[in-house]
Scaffold this motif. Sequence first.
Motif, PDB file in Angstrom:
ATOM      1  N   LEU A   1      23.600  43.872  -6.530  1.00 50.72           N
ATOM      2  CA  LEU A   1      24.226  43.635  -5.230  1.00 50.72           C
ATOM      3  C   LEU A   1      24.627  42.177  -5.064  1.00 50.72           C
ATOM      4  N   LYS A   2      23.722  41.275  -5.449  1.00 57.13           N
ATOM      5  CA  LYS A   2      24.019  39.834  -5.340  1.00 57.13           C
ATOM      6  C   LYS A   2      25.217  39.458  -6.208  1.00 57.13           C
TER       7      LYS A   2
ATOM      8  N   LYS B   1      24.945  43.231   3.858  1.00 49.29           N
ATOM      9  CA  LYS B   1      24.146  43.810   4.943  1.00 49.29           C
ATOM     10  C   LYS B   1      23.005  44.665   4.369  1.00 49.29           C
ATOM     11  N   LYS B   2      23.332  45.417   3.322  1.00 48.27           N
ATOM     12  CA  LYS B   2      22.299  46.227   2.664  1.00 48.27           C
ATOM     13  C   LYS B   2      21.180  45.338   2.118  1.00 48.27           C
ATOM     14  N   LEU B   3      21.568  44.205   1.515  1.00 50.82           N
ATOM     15  CA  LEU B   3      20.575  43.242   1.008  1.00 50.82           C
ATOM     16  C   LEU B   3      19.716  42.697   2.136  1.00 50.82           C
TER      17      LEU B   3
ATOM     18  N   ALA C   1      32.026  43.606  -0.028  1.00 52.50           N
ATOM     19  CA  ALA C   1      31.020  42.567  -0.284  1.00 52.50           C
ATOM     20  C   ALA C   1      30.118  42.379   0.934  1.00 52.50           C
ATOM     21  N   MET C   2      30.739  42.372   2.153  1.00 57.65           N
ATOM     22  CA  MET C   2      29.949  42.202   3.372  1.00 57.65           C
ATOM     23  C   MET C   2      29.003  43.396   3.577  1.00 57.65           C
ATOM     24  N   SER C   3      29.503  44.605   3.234  1.00 57.44           N
ATOM     25  CA  SER C   3      28.680  45.815   3.360  1.00 57.44           C
ATOM     26  C   SER C   3      27.454  45.720   2.459  1.00 57.44           C
ATOM     27  N   ARG C   4      27.653  45.260   1.245  1.00 54.68           N
ATOM     28  CA  ARG C   4      26.515  45.109   0.319  1.00 54.68           C
ATOM     29  C   ARG C   4      25.578  43.999   0.767  1.00 54.68           C
TER      30      ARG C   4
END
Length: 517
Positions: free
Chosen positions: A272-273, A294-296, A289-292
Amino acid sequence: MSILNVENLSHGFGDRVIFEDVSFRLLKDEHIGLIGANGEGKSTFMNIIIGKLMPDAGTIEWAKNIRVGYLDQHTVLQEGMTIREALSSAFDFLYELEARMNALCDQMGEASEEELTQYMEELGTIQDLLTQHDFYMTDVRVEEVARALGLMELGLDTDVTELSGGQRTKVLLGKLLLEKPDILLLDEPTNYLDANHIEWLTRYLRDYENAFILISHDIPFLNEVVNIIYHMDQTKLERYVGNYYKFEEIYAAKKAQHEAAYNRQQKEIAELKDFVARNKARASTRNMAMSRQKKLDKMEVIEKVREKPKPEFHFKEARASGRYIFTTKELVIGYESALSNPLNLTMERGQKIILTGANGIGKTTLLKSILGLIPPLSGNVELGDYLEIGYFEQETDQSVTTTCIEEIWSVFPSYTQYEVRSALAKCGLTTKHIESMVKVLSGGEQAKVRLCKLINKPTNILLLDEPTNHLDVDAKAELKRALTTYQGSILMVCHEPEFYDGLATDVWDCSHWSTKL
């Protein structure tokens, strides 16, 4: 039915947290093994639930009218009391009932009809209680327990102040078992018992109809008598149903699952990073990228299991000794009276000898007589040439107020602070232990400090007095490995056959020459 409920317990010493928000329950027929590495707070937990220590937070609730029996090895036995009297004091509450019964009988002659009815009712209740507790068999029960724990051989009329530490512990254990409380609290009861007495205690606890909580590092013994394990680890307390071997099986599986989940999550986090780093600057992929990201941000991170520091014992070895380590000629050991018949013993270089036998028959006295710490009553000891002796005493002097660092520095004044800390850390002690006073540490941690002194001194002969007492499973295994590879000679007092099996070249049964049997 729950006998004991502990809710949200937290406790610490200074900035060191021992427990954090732990809960515990004990049911009527549970035989609980309380386990964990040295210094995790097992004895502290016992002291909190019996009210000797106040917790920082949490509640402890006992069921009503519960009789609790606690084996506290620091209990002082009254001077002038015999072994028989100390054991019989387990029935003091029954003797009080008998005295009340006799007083009622005396009062009946002058009682009114109403009083007589009350007296008869109370008398019946007392007689039922005395019968229920086998009051008229107390002498038989005292002798049965005394025989099982090896106290008959000492003589039941012996003054308790004449006993060794191990013998006093046996008396306290015997008294506790005779009391038959609703719950037994036992903190390392096998430390001073030999194999026969451990075997008897195993049978006794296996069939014990009431509940108990047992702290022990003697795994075969523990495994035989418990049906629930509470594992104390890193401020937490977890419950496992089954004996110790079942706990090991479940714990290993849980640990493997946790590590697998941690590794999977770390891989996902890295991916994810990486995606965010590569795509956040591009307009076409910024939303993904922003969605991932947020998941992080929302991810509940699995912590890596922190391994406890495992001890490493490596004995420094001096040059080889002469052929003979010691020879005794008509040696009689003892204090005011003889503990042994005349001894003609010889130990040669390379022997690893185990001294076995019941407590109080002179094993420690023999070690001290060989070292010259106690003068013999007659005869002499001749030490061999080029001996570099290391001695491990059974217990730490509790009057000493030095820290662990100061203890090591007193023996190795040329060490730097870094060298002292490293030496203690290799023995399995953490920074907080190292900076503490020795006397506030657990029995196992104190033993590791004494071992630290021993392993860093070059030796070619080790005299060890029950070195496994208080040591946890990892420390015991590492000590056995270190002693097995040690090239020097060993004379060791030990009651654990599984520890010296494969290590000993000879086993000397001291009961053959003791005058105390």
